[in-house]
Design an enzyme around this catalytic site. Structure first.
Site, PDB file in Angstrom:
ATOM      1  N   SER A 187       0.972  -1.234  -0.026  1.00 54.92           N
ATOM      2  CA  SER A 187      -0.055   0.024  -0.144  1.00 54.92           C
ATOM      3  C   SER A 187       0.790   1.239   0.083  1.00 54.92           C
ATOM      4  O   SER A 187       2.057   1.097   0.667  1.00 54.92           O
ATOM      5  CB  SER A 187      -0.907  -0.042   1.221  1.00 54.92           C
ATOM      6  OG  SER A 187      -1.385   1.286   1.438  1.00 54.92           O
ATOM      7  N   TYR A 214      -2.082  -0.904  10.215  1.00 56.97           N
ATOM      8  CA  TYR A 214      -2.136  -1.106   8.897  1.00 56.97           C
ATOM      9  C   TYR A 214      -0.790  -0.688   8.031  1.00 56.97           C
ATOM     10  O   TYR A 214      -0.234  -1.479   7.180  1.00 56.97           O
ATOM     11  CB  TYR A 214      -3.564  -0.543   8.110  1.00 56.97           C
ATOM     12  CG  TYR A 214      -3.485  -0.930   6.744  1.00 56.97           C
ATOM     13  CD1 TYR A 214      -3.929  -2.068   6.226  1.00 56.97           C
ATOM     14  CD2 TYR A 214      -3.156   0.103   5.640  1.00 56.97           C
ATOM     15  CE1 TYR A 214      -4.053  -2.409   5.097  1.00 56.97           C
ATOM     16  CE2 TYR A 214      -3.381  -0.088   4.414  1.00 56.97           C
ATOM     17  CZ  TYR A 214      -3.755  -1.406   3.837  1.00 56.97           C
ATOM     18  OH  TYR A 214      -3.886  -1.631   2.615  1.00 56.97           O
TER      19      TYR A 214
END
Length: 289
Positions: free
Chosen positions: A146, A159
């Site tokens: 990501s 995350y």
């Protein structure tokens, strides 16, 4: 989702494993790869949706229930690919979870599960795939990370940490196996519109669609590269911005209200998701798969 074309039956047709394939990015990747003629081994913990995805493409593909936090499950997944199709060409570590909100307000069990899914699942997947690819001296592992790996966000601290670890893992493995004939690719997408990102609020640019990430994956298979940003310009811009002093970065984030992405959830999206949700959210990519 419709069957785009008959599945090729040649024995030299490449075989691709996709984890987290029942929905979101994983489902989009499977759909695009099917259209491009690959043979697929699809994996997820949501068996009903996994089989629905497989059947909508072609029953000739394999669908395997696998929990990526269990190394034995992924070892068995790799064995299934080799036993059923005779080869393993590409492995896509896509499954993941997106815990959001203040770290101190999140459930410890959920945080642990996300850590073991996002990072542990990628580690187990790389290991299972490389056991078969290295002796064959060919293949590719694609790890879905990501842009949070280079631009950590408030409300997505854990995350962001897991995805940064995936980037580091990918680079370390790339160096370990240089010259082996096996490629390691790390894909870093911007926010993607999926069930897993239902409460996040995109900033700077509109969220990607799952098929945008799927298109990047097929491009990476055609031309393997160590790292791919999606979209490329935003990825390079955020990477360059990460070298600025913290005070400058904080000031810019405050101006564009970056913290609203995850700390001030979209309640409309939350309500819509709760009405339609029928299974555990599992994704791949981020934030939002």
């Amino acid at each position: 989702m419709h069957d785009a074309a008959p599945l090729p039956q040649r024995l030299d047709t490449p075989v691709v494993v996709v984890t987290g394939a029942a929905r979101g990015i994983g489902q989009a990747i499977a759909t695009r790869l099917h259209r491009d003629g690959y043979r697929l081994v699809l994996a997820d913990v949501d068996v009903a949706r996994l089989h629905a995805t497989r059947d909508a493409l072609s029953p000739a593909h394999a669908a395997v229930r696998a929990d990526v936090t269990e190394a034995a499950d992924l070892d068995a997944l790799a064995e299934t690919a080799v036993q059923q199709f005779g080869r393993l060409d590409v492995w896509i570590n896509n499954a993941g979870l997106i815990p959001s909100g203040l770290l101190t307000e999140q459930n410890g069990t959920d945080l642990s599960r996300a850590w073991h899914t996002n990072l542990g699942g990628t580690v187990h997947g790389c290991r299972a795939a490389l056991h078969h690819m290295l002796p064959a001296r060919r293949g590719q592992v694609i790890n879905i990370a990501s842009l949070c790996a280079v631009k950590p966000l408030a409300g997505l601290a854990l995350y962001s940490a897991t995805k940064a670890a995936v980037v580091t893992l990918s680079e370390g493995l790339r160096r370990e196996i240089r010259g082996s004939g096996v490629h390691i690719t790390c894909l870093l997408p911007y926010m993607v519109t999926t069930d897993a990102s239902h409460t996040l609020r995109p900033r700077l640019v509109p969220a990607l669609r799952p098929d945008d990430v799927a298109r990047a994956v097929t491009g990476a298979i055609r031309r393997p590269r160590p790292r791919i940003y999606t979209p490329p310009l935003l990825g390079w811009a955020l990477t360059a911005a990460s070298r600025l002093p913290h005070g400058v970065r904080d000031a810019v984030d405050d101006v564009i209200r970056m913290d609203e992405l995850a700390l001030r959830p979209d309640q409309t999206g939350r309500r819509r998701f709760r009405r339609c949700r029928t299974a555990p959210k599992q994704h791949g990519g981020g934030p939002g798969n």
